[in-house]
Scaffold this motif. Structure first.
Motif, PDB file in Angstrom:
ATOM      1  N   PRO A  49      50.843  36.257  31.882  1.00 25.54           N
ATOM      2  CA  PRO A  49      49.424  36.596  31.982  1.00 25.54           C
ATOM      3  C   PRO A  49      49.210  37.932  32.675  1.00 25.54           C
ATOM      4  CG  PRO A  49      50.009  34.977  33.646  1.00 25.54           C
ATOM      5  CD  PRO A  49      51.222  35.148  32.774  1.00 25.54           C
ATOM      6  N   VAL A  50      48.122  38.589  32.319  1.00 28.65           N
ATOM      7  CA  VAL A  50      47.744  39.859  32.941  1.00 28.65           C
ATOM      8  C   VAL A  50      46.642  39.581  33.959  1.00 28.65           C
ATOM      9  CG1 VAL A  50      46.825  42.177  32.558  1.00 28.65           C
ATOM     10  CG2 VAL A  50      48.366  41.148  30.872  1.00 28.65           C
ATOM     11  N   PHE A  51      46.923  39.896  35.220  1.00 29.57           N
ATOM     12  CA  PHE A  51      45.993  39.638  36.317  1.00 29.57           C
ATOM     13  C   PHE A  51      45.159  40.880  36.624  1.00 29.57           C
ATOM     14  CE2 PHE A  51      48.924  36.284  38.510  1.00 29.57           C
ATOM     15  CZ  PHE A  51      48.615  35.380  37.519  1.00 29.57           C
ATOM     16  N   LEU A  52      44.002  40.649  37.223  1.00 24.32           N
ATOM     17  CA  LEU A  52      43.220  41.717  37.841  1.00 24.32           C
ATOM     18  C   LEU A  52      43.520  41.688  39.323  1.00 24.32           C
ATOM     19  CD1 LEU A  52      41.554  40.828  35.213  1.00 24.32           C
ATOM     20  CD2 LEU A  52      39.649  42.039  36.295  1.00 24.32           C
ATOM     21  N   VAL A  53      43.883  42.838  39.904  1.00 21.32           N
ATOM     22  CA  VAL A  53      44.252  42.898  41.317  1.00 21.32           C
ATOM     23  C   VAL A  53      43.579  44.098  41.977  1.00 21.32           C
ATOM     24  CG1 VAL A  53      46.486  41.765  40.933  1.00 21.32           C
ATOM     25  CG2 VAL A  53      46.344  44.260  40.851  1.00 21.32           C
ATOM     26  N   ALA A  54      43.395  43.968  43.276  1.00 21.46           N
ATOM     27  CA  ALA A  54      42.798  45.055  44.067  1.00 21.46           C
ATOM     28  C   ALA A  54      43.220  44.883  45.519  1.00 21.46           C
ATOM     29  CB  ALA A  54      41.279  45.042  43.952  1.00 21.46           C
ATOM     30  N   ALA A  55      43.095  45.955  46.285  1.00 25.48           N
ATOM     31  CA  ALA A  55      43.427  45.906  47.708  1.00 25.48           C
ATOM     32  C   ALA A  55      42.338  45.152  48.470  1.00 25.48           C
ATOM     33  CB  ALA A  55      43.563  47.317  48.266  1.00 25.48           C
ATOM     34  N   PRO A  56      42.709  44.368  49.482  1.00 27.56           N
ATOM     35  CA  PRO A  56      41.693  43.667  50.287  1.00 27.56           C
ATOM     36  C   PRO A  56      40.656  44.612  50.877  1.00 27.56           C
ATOM     37  CG  PRO A  56      43.885  42.814  50.769  1.00 27.56           C
ATOM     38  CD  PRO A  56      44.085  44.018  49.897  1.00 27.56           C
ATOM     39  N   ALA A  57      41.088  45.803  51.310  1.00 28.95           N
ATOM     40  CA  ALA A  57      40.142  46.750  51.909  1.00 28.95           C
ATOM     41  C   ALA A  57      39.120  47.222  50.881  1.00 28.95           C
ATOM     42  CB  ALA A  57      40.894  47.946  52.502  1.00 28.95           C
ATOM     43  N   TYR A  58      39.553  47.423  49.640  1.00 31.13           N
ATOM     44  CA  TYR A  58      38.621  47.840  48.596  1.00 31.13           C
ATOM     45  C   TYR A  58      37.565  46.762  48.364  1.00 31.13           C
ATOM     46  CZ  TYR A  58      36.685  48.708  43.977  1.00 31.13           C
ATOM     47  OH  TYR A  58      35.812  48.893  42.937  1.00 31.13           O
ATOM     48  N   LEU A  59      37.997  45.523  48.273  1.00 27.05           N
ATOM     49  CA  LEU A  59      37.054  44.433  48.028  1.00 27.05           C
ATOM     50  C   LEU A  59      36.116  44.230  49.212  1.00 27.05           C
ATOM     51  CD1 LEU A  59      39.473  41.887  46.313  1.00 27.05           C
ATOM     52  CD2 LEU A  59      37.793  43.374  45.210  1.00 27.05           C
ATOM     53  N   ALA A  60      36.638  44.442  50.417  1.00 24.04           N
ATOM     54  CA  ALA A  60      35.774  44.316  51.596  1.00 24.04           C
ATOM     55  C   ALA A  60      34.672  45.359  51.571  1.00 24.04           C
ATOM     56  CB  ALA A  60      36.613  44.445  52.869  1.00 24.04           C
ATOM     57  N   ALA A  61      34.985  46.550  51.069  1.00 25.20           N
ATOM     58  CA  ALA A  61      34.003  47.632  51.040  1.00 25.20           C
ATOM     59  C   ALA A  61      33.056  47.530  49.851  1.00 25.20           C
ATOM     60  CB  ALA A  61      34.725  48.982  51.019  1.00 25.20           C
ATOM     61  N   ARG A  62      33.557  47.058  48.696  1.00 17.68           N
ATOM     62  CA  ARG A  62      32.749  47.091  47.471  1.00 17.68           C
ATOM     63  C   ARG A  62      32.257  45.725  47.022  1.00 17.68           C
ATOM     64  NH1 ARG A  62      33.694  51.730  44.411  1.00 17.68           N
ATOM     65  NH2 ARG A  62      32.196  50.764  42.966  1.00 17.68           N
ATOM     66  N   GLY A  63      32.755  44.667  47.648  1.00 20.49           N
ATOM     67  CA  GLY A  63      32.346  43.329  47.264  1.00 20.49           C
ATOM     68  C   GLY A  63      33.338  42.687  46.308  1.00 20.49           C
ATOM     69  N   VAL A  64      33.401  41.361  46.341  1.00 19.49           N
ATOM     70  CA  VAL A  64      34.322  40.608  45.499  1.00 19.49           C
ATOM     71  C   VAL A  64      33.600  40.184  44.226  1.00 19.49           C
ATOM     72  CG1 VAL A  64      35.770  38.552  45.330  1.00 19.49           C
ATOM     73  CG2 VAL A  64      35.564  39.762  47.517  1.00 19.49           C
ATOM     74  N   PRO A  65      34.080  40.590  43.049  1.00 19.31           N
ATOM     75  CA  PRO A  65      33.421  40.182  41.799  1.00 19.31           C
ATOM     76  C   PRO A  65      33.452  38.662  41.632  1.00 19.31           C
ATOM     77  CG  PRO A  65      34.962  41.991  41.415  1.00 19.31           C
ATOM     78  CD  PRO A  65      35.215  41.494  42.808  1.00 19.31           C
ATOM     79  N   ALA A  66      32.317  38.112  41.230  1.00 21.03           N
ATOM     80  CA  ALA A  66      32.226  36.684  40.975  1.00 21.03           C
ATOM     81  C   ALA A  66      32.318  36.368  39.493  1.00 21.03           C
ATOM     82  CB  ALA A  66      30.923  36.124  41.539  1.00 21.03           C
ATOM     83  N   HIS A  67      32.030  37.370  38.655  1.00 25.06           N
ATOM     84  CA  HIS A  67      32.054  37.210  37.198  1.00 25.06           C
ATOM     85  C   HIS A  67      32.484  38.546  36.605  1.00 25.06           C
ATOM     86  CE1 HIS A  67      30.548  36.883  33.029  1.00 25.06           C
ATOM     87  NE2 HIS A  67      30.709  35.577  33.201  1.00 25.06           N
ATOM     88  N   PRO A  68      33.117  38.547  35.419  1.00 28.28           N
ATOM     89  CA  PRO A  68      33.534  39.815  34.825  1.00 28.28           C
ATOM     90  C   PRO A  68      32.425  40.842  34.679  1.00 28.28           C
ATOM     91  CG  PRO A  68      34.621  38.014  33.694  1.00 28.28           C
ATOM     92  CD  PRO A  68      33.656  37.390  34.662  1.00 28.28           C
ATOM     93  N   ARG A  69      31.182  40.399  34.540  1.00 28.68           N
ATOM     94  CA  ARG A  69      30.099  41.384  34.426  1.00 28.68           C
ATOM     95  C   ARG A  69      29.985  42.230  35.691  1.00 28.68           C
ATOM     96  NH1 ARG A  69      27.121  36.580  35.420  1.00 28.68           N
ATOM     97  NH2 ARG A  69      27.113  36.152  33.181  1.00 28.68           N
ATOM     98  N   ASP A  70      30.428  41.681  36.838  1.00 28.12           N
ATOM     99  CA  ASP A  70      30.369  42.441  38.089  1.00 28.12           C
ATOM    100  C   ASP A  70      31.337  43.622  38.080  1.00 28.12           C
ATOM    101  OD1 ASP A  70      28.537  40.546  38.989  1.00 28.12           O
ATOM    102  OD2 ASP A  70      30.108  39.321  39.925  1.00 28.12           O
ATOM    103  N   LEU A  71      32.350  43.570  37.212  1.00 25.99           N
ATOM    104  CA  LEU A  71      33.318  44.655  37.164  1.00 25.99           C
ATOM    105  C   LEU A  71      32.693  45.959  36.670  1.00 25.99           C
ATOM    106  CD1 LEU A  71      36.369  42.751  35.588  1.00 25.99           C
ATOM    107  CD2 LEU A  71      36.093  43.426  37.979  1.00 25.99           C
ATOM    108  N   ASP A  72      31.580  45.864  35.980  1.00 27.21           N
ATOM    109  CA  ASP A  72      30.941  47.068  35.452  1.00 27.21           C
ATOM    110  C   ASP A  72      30.451  47.991  36.556  1.00 27.21           C
ATOM    111  OD1 ASP A  72      31.467  45.943  33.022  1.00 27.21           O
ATOM    112  OD2 ASP A  72      29.401  45.309  32.615  1.00 27.21           O
ATOM    113  N   SER A  73      30.319  47.469  37.766  1.00 29.35           N
ATOM    114  CA  SER A  73      29.885  48.304  38.898  1.00 29.35           C
ATOM    115  C   SER A  73      31.050  48.610  39.841  1.00 29.35           C
ATOM    116  CB  SER A  73      28.763  47.607  39.659  1.00 29.35           C
ATOM    117  OG  SER A  73      29.193  46.356  40.181  1.00 29.35           O
ATOM    118  N   HIS A  74      32.289  48.358  39.360  1.00 31.22           N
ATOM    119  CA  HIS A  74      33.473  48.630  40.179  1.00 31.22           C
ATOM    120  C   HIS A  74      34.281  49.768  39.583  1.00 31.22           C
ATOM    121  CE1 HIS A  74      33.816  45.476  43.342  1.00 31.22           C
ATOM    122  NE2 HIS A  74      32.951  44.832  42.558  1.00 31.22           N
ATOM    123  N   ASP A  75      35.208  50.286  40.384  1.00 35.85           N
ATOM    124  CA  ASP A  75      36.130  51.324  39.935  1.00 35.85           C
ATOM    125  C   ASP A  75      37.391  50.660  39.360  1.00 35.85           C
ATOM    126  OD1 ASP A  75      34.396  53.289  40.846  1.00 35.85           O
ATOM    127  OD2 ASP A  75      35.345  53.359  42.833  1.00 35.85           O
ATOM    128  N   GLY A  76      38.016  51.351  38.409  1.00 34.30           N
ATOM    129  CA  GLY A  76      39.208  50.805  37.786  1.00 34.30           C
ATOM    130  C   GLY A  76      40.334  51.822  37.677  1.00 34.30           C
TER     131      GLY A  76
END
Length: 295
Positions: free
Chosen positions: A165-192
């Motif tokens: 499987p292909v996972f989505l991963v991010a640094a804890p510090a990034y998520l603390a600053a930008r918020g934890v996505p609850a649904h894939p639609r939230d990814l549209d406001s995140h950096d990739g």
């Protein structure tokens, strides 16, 4: 024309050992005898197989192609002798493998080292490259391919050994600053950190699909770069499980949207059918497959 099979054997051993002198030492046969037998083989074939002088030893192009077939004959002859004697052949000779660089680093590193320890007569030659390789034309025995889409039909034997499987991963510090996505639609406001500008096609276990479009901050077609970018807090990355499992265990990245994956990567062994039955090729293919299954 009737070839002397012993001459094929001598020719193969000269190539395997990189020259007449080295083959002479290993076989316990005078160098002059080996040179005479190879010359006789060339006379029978009416072609130059080896360019040799006092300082150079070079296998010609036709010599390289002839070697691949002759080596297969020698190994098959050895296997036939072992069957007559009532014992299995110990894998021997050179097995040539090609794989992408990430696949070599993650899938092949451990089993190939162990194979070298377990089978002293076996010589594994790994060519790691991200370019397209024609395994038949270039003389490889096994290709290891990681792919998202099914591989095209061909005359090659395809042996699927894993689906990752292909996972989505991010640094804890990034998520603390930008918020934890609850649904894939939230990814549209995140950096990739992304391979390309194409959206990520995400799927949930219950069958729901969503195309996410994060804002690209970095493009790379090399997975370790994407993992480093995610670990550095640049954004979210999509990576096969086995490529990010160590970073997840260490805590440098965490999984995002646990119930979702960005598809799956399939690992397949490709083998030319004629060579795929050689004992040496079989044992290497089986060891790679069992290692991946154990993971």
């Amino acid at each position: 024309m009737k070839l002397n099979l012993n001459d094929l054997h001598y020719f193969v051993r000269v190539i395997d050992h990189g020259g007449f002198a080295a083959a002479s030492r290993r076989l316990g046969i005078p160098k002059s005898t080996l040179a005479k037998r190879v010359s006789e083989l060339e006379r029978m074939l009416d072609v130059r197989l080896i360019q040799r002088s006092s300082r150079r030893f070079t296998v010609t192009e036709v010599g390289q192609e002839f070697y691949r077939h002759a080596a297969a004959m020698v190994i098959e002859a050895e296997a036939a002798e072992d069957v007559v004697q009532g014992r299995l052949a110990e894998p021997s000779g050179i097995v040539r493998i090609t794989a992408s660089i990430p696949t070599a680093q993650t899938v092949l590193r451990a089993p190939l080292v162990q194979l070298a320890r377990d089978y002293p007569r076996l010589r594994v030659s790994l060519h790691a490259t991200d370019r397209f390789v024609d395994i038949v034309q270039e003389g490889f025995d096994i290709a290891v391919r990681d792919h998202f889409a099914p591989l095209p039909d061909s005359n090659l034997v395809q042996r699927r050994i894993a689906t990752d499987p292909v996972f989505l991963v991010a640094a804890p510090a990034y998520l603390a600053a930008r918020g934890v996505p609850a649904h894939p639609r939230d990814l549209d406001s995140h950096d990739g950190a992304m391979v390309s500008a194409a959206p990520w096609t995400l799927e949930a276990g219950h069958g729901e699909h969503y195309e996410a479009r994060p804002s690209p901050v970095l493009y790379a077609d090399e997975s370790t770069v994407l993992l480093d970018a995610a670990g550095a807090g640049l954004g979210i990355a999509c990576l096969p499980r086995r490529l990010c499992i160590d970073a997840l265990s260490a805590g440098s990245v965490v999984r995002v949207l646990d119930g979702w994956t960005a598809g799956h990567v399939t690992t397949t062994l490709l083998l030319p059918s004629r060579r795929g039955q050689l004992p040496s090729v079989r044992v290497v293919a089986d060891r790679i497959a069992s290692h991946v299954a154990a993971e």
